[in-house]
Design a protein around this motif. Structure first.
Motif, PDB file in Angstrom:
ATOM      1  N   GLU A  64      14.510  64.927  -2.385  1.00 51.31           N
ATOM      2  CA  GLU A  64      16.007  65.635  -3.125  1.00 51.31           C
ATOM      3  C   GLU A  64      16.856  66.183  -2.863  1.00 51.31           C
ATOM      4  O   GLU A  64      17.376  66.198  -3.001  1.00 51.31           O
ATOM      5  CB  GLU A  64      14.440  66.395  -3.182  1.00 51.31           C
ATOM      6  CG  GLU A  64      13.589  66.199  -4.789  1.00 51.31           C
ATOM      7  CD  GLU A  64      14.628  65.068  -6.111  1.00 51.31           C
ATOM      8  OE1 GLU A  64      15.520  65.607  -6.491  1.00 51.31           O
ATOM      9  OE2 GLU A  64      13.710  64.451  -6.566  1.00 51.31           O
ATOM     10  N   SER A  65      16.586  66.575  -1.549  1.00 53.06           N
ATOM     11  CA  SER A  65      17.398  67.132  -0.460  1.00 53.06           C
ATOM     12  C   SER A  65      19.109  65.821  -0.276  1.00 53.06           C
ATOM     13  O   SER A  65      19.855  66.308  -0.218  1.00 53.06           O
ATOM     14  CB  SER A  65      17.079  67.174   0.485  1.00 53.06           C
ATOM     15  OG  SER A  65      17.896  67.960   1.726  1.00 53.06           O
ATOM     16  N   ILE A  66      18.675  64.848   0.105  1.00 54.72           N
ATOM     17  CA  ILE A  66      19.328  63.565   0.546  1.00 54.72           C
ATOM     18  C   ILE A  66      19.923  63.594  -1.088  1.00 54.72           C
ATOM     19  O   ILE A  66      21.785  62.794  -0.740  1.00 54.72           O
ATOM     20  CB  ILE A  66      18.303  62.471   0.908  1.00 54.72           C
ATOM     21  CG1 ILE A  66      17.369  63.146   2.495  1.00 54.72           C
ATOM     22  CG2 ILE A  66      19.459  61.487   0.581  1.00 54.72           C
ATOM     23  CD1 ILE A  66      16.974  62.103   2.995  1.00 54.72           C
ATOM     24  N   VAL A  67      18.868  63.668  -1.703  1.00 51.94           N
ATOM     25  CA  VAL A  67      19.866  63.349  -3.374  1.00 51.94           C
ATOM     26  C   VAL A  67      20.669  64.151  -3.706  1.00 51.94           C
ATOM     27  O   VAL A  67      22.034  63.704  -4.277  1.00 51.94           O
ATOM     28  CB  VAL A  67      18.924  62.733  -4.549  1.00 51.94           C
ATOM     29  CG1 VAL A  67      19.907  63.195  -5.570  1.00 51.94           C
ATOM     30  CG2 VAL A  67      18.401  61.288  -4.109  1.00 51.94           C
ATOM     31  N   ALA A  68      20.746  65.518  -3.300  1.00 50.33           N
ATOM     32  CA  ALA A  68      20.933  66.462  -4.000  1.00 50.33           C
ATOM     33  C   ALA A  68      22.428  66.316  -2.521  1.00 50.33           C
ATOM     34  O   ALA A  68      23.785  66.447  -3.157  1.00 50.33           O
ATOM     35  CB  ALA A  68      20.888  67.730  -3.729  1.00 50.33           C
ATOM     36  N   TYR A  69      22.374  66.356  -1.425  1.00 47.77           N
ATOM     37  CA  TYR A  69      23.627  65.835  -0.735  1.00 47.77           C
ATOM     38  C   TYR A  69      24.496  64.807  -0.898  1.00 47.77           C
ATOM     39  O   TYR A  69      25.617  65.625  -1.061  1.00 47.77           O
ATOM     40  CB  TYR A  69      23.057  66.077   0.830  1.00 47.77           C
ATOM     41  CG  TYR A  69      24.254  65.200   1.816  1.00 47.77           C
ATOM     42  CD1 TYR A  69      24.519  66.052   2.730  1.00 47.77           C
ATOM     43  CD2 TYR A  69      24.376  63.875   1.786  1.00 47.77           C
ATOM     44  CE1 TYR A  69      26.058  65.323   3.162  1.00 47.77           C
ATOM     45  CE2 TYR A  69      25.332  63.661   2.773  1.00 47.77           C
ATOM     46  CZ  TYR A  69      25.870  64.696   3.420  1.00 47.77           C
ATOM     47  OH  TYR A  69      27.021  64.714   4.037  1.00 47.77           O
ATOM     48  N   LEU A  70      23.907  64.363  -1.353  1.00 47.94           N
ATOM     49  CA  LEU A  70      25.211  62.803  -1.984  1.00 47.94           C
ATOM     50  C   LEU A  70      25.727  63.214  -3.354  1.00 47.94           C
ATOM     51  O   LEU A  70      26.785  62.864  -3.099  1.00 47.94           O
ATOM     52  CB  LEU A  70      23.734  61.643  -1.905  1.00 47.94           C
ATOM     53  CG  LEU A  70      23.448  60.788  -0.608  1.00 47.94           C
ATOM     54  CD1 LEU A  70      22.260  59.689  -0.711  1.00 47.94           C
ATOM     55  CD2 LEU A  70      24.477  60.347   0.274  1.00 47.94           C
ATOM     56  N   ARG A  71      24.837  63.362  -4.008  1.00 45.58           N
ATOM     57  CA  ARG A  71      25.590  64.150  -5.072  1.00 45.58           C
ATOM     58  C   ARG A  71      26.725  65.222  -4.408  1.00 45.58           C
ATOM     59  O   ARG A  71      28.031  64.996  -4.934  1.00 45.58           O
ATOM     60  CB  ARG A  71      24.638  64.856  -6.203  1.00 45.58           C
ATOM     61  CG  ARG A  71      23.711  63.616  -7.039  1.00 45.58           C
ATOM     62  CD  ARG A  71      22.850  64.382  -8.025  1.00 45.58           C
ATOM     63  NE  ARG A  71      22.347  63.194  -8.854  1.00 45.58           N
ATOM     64  CZ  ARG A  71      20.958  64.070  -9.622  1.00 45.58           C
ATOM     65  NH1 ARG A  71      20.887  64.259  -9.232  1.00 45.58           N
ATOM     66  NH2 ARG A  71      20.335  62.537  -9.911  1.00 45.58           N
ATOM     67  N   ARG A  72      26.892  66.315  -4.073  1.00 48.37           N
ATOM     68  CA  ARG A  72      27.977  67.152  -3.659  1.00 48.37           C
ATOM     69  C   ARG A  72      29.128  66.288  -2.915  1.00 48.37           C
ATOM     70  O   ARG A  72      29.837  66.466  -3.276  1.00 48.37           O
ATOM     71  CB  ARG A  72      27.098  67.961  -2.974  1.00 48.37           C
ATOM     72  CG  ARG A  72      26.615  69.254  -3.550  1.00 48.37           C
ATOM     73  CD  ARG A  72      26.335  69.956  -2.059  1.00 48.37           C
ATOM     74  NE  ARG A  72      25.427  70.114  -1.290  1.00 48.37           N
ATOM     75  CZ  ARG A  72      24.071  69.929  -0.319  1.00 48.37           C
ATOM     76  NH1 ARG A  72      22.927  70.089  -1.561  1.00 48.37           N
ATOM     77  NH2 ARG A  72      24.004  69.297   0.576  1.00 48.37           N
ATOM     78  N   ARG A  73      28.874  65.349  -2.224  1.00 54.32           N
ATOM     79  CA  ARG A  73      29.521  64.383  -1.259  1.00 54.32           C
ATOM     80  C   ARG A  73      30.412  63.720  -2.038  1.00 54.32           C
ATOM     81  O   ARG A  73      31.380  63.842  -2.242  1.00 54.32           O
ATOM     82  CB  ARG A  73      29.263  63.534  -0.237  1.00 54.32           C
ATOM     83  CG  ARG A  73      28.549  64.463   1.078  1.00 54.32           C
ATOM     84  CD  ARG A  73      29.380  65.136   1.497  1.00 54.32           C
ATOM     85  NE  ARG A  73      30.538  64.100   2.317  1.00 54.32           N
ATOM     86  CZ  ARG A  73      31.117  65.139   3.172  1.00 54.32           C
ATOM     87  NH1 ARG A  73      31.257  65.768   4.379  1.00 54.32           N
ATOM     88  NH2 ARG A  73      31.399  63.931   4.123  1.00 54.32           N
TER      89      ARG A  73
END
Length: 110
Positions: free
Chosen positions: A7-16
């Motif tokens: 979930e942390s990686i998905v959130a990071y990718l969405r922000r980018r």
């Protein structure tokens, strides 16, 4: 991978993606285009020439098969990630002339 890390990686990718103006549809379209391009090319020689296996074979295939090379030698396996348009150096691992005078003869000026 544990769920929190995912979930942390998905959130990071969405922000980018928002930061760079990339839509999920853009990513899906790009992936689909890459997969289609990779499916289209079925044979490649060491010089980067490609053929999709449809229609009349190109001259490089005709020459290689006439010289005794099998078509399977040029088949692209699923693990190959080479860019179809990129020309690379020759692959000498299966050189039929290795160790012969043809492999060691030097021409002047080269």
């Amino acid at each position: 991978m544990d769920e929190r890390k995912r979930e942390s990686i998905v959130a990071y990718l969405r922000r980018r993606m928002v930061e760079f103006g990339i839509n999920p549809e853009d990513v899906a379209t790009s992936i689909a285009a890459d997969q289609e391009r990779l499916r289209a090319v079925r044979f490649r020689d060491a010089s980067g020439n490609t053929w999709d296996g449809k229609g009349a074979p190109p001259q490089w295939v005709v020459q290689a098969t006439s010289a005794g090379q099998s078509l399977e030698h040029f088949a692209i396996d699923g693990a190959s990630n080479r860019d179809a348009g990129k020309r690379t150096g020759a692959d000498w691992r299966n050189d039929p002339f290795a160790g012969t005078r043809l492999a060691t003869a030097r021409t002047e000026g080269v």
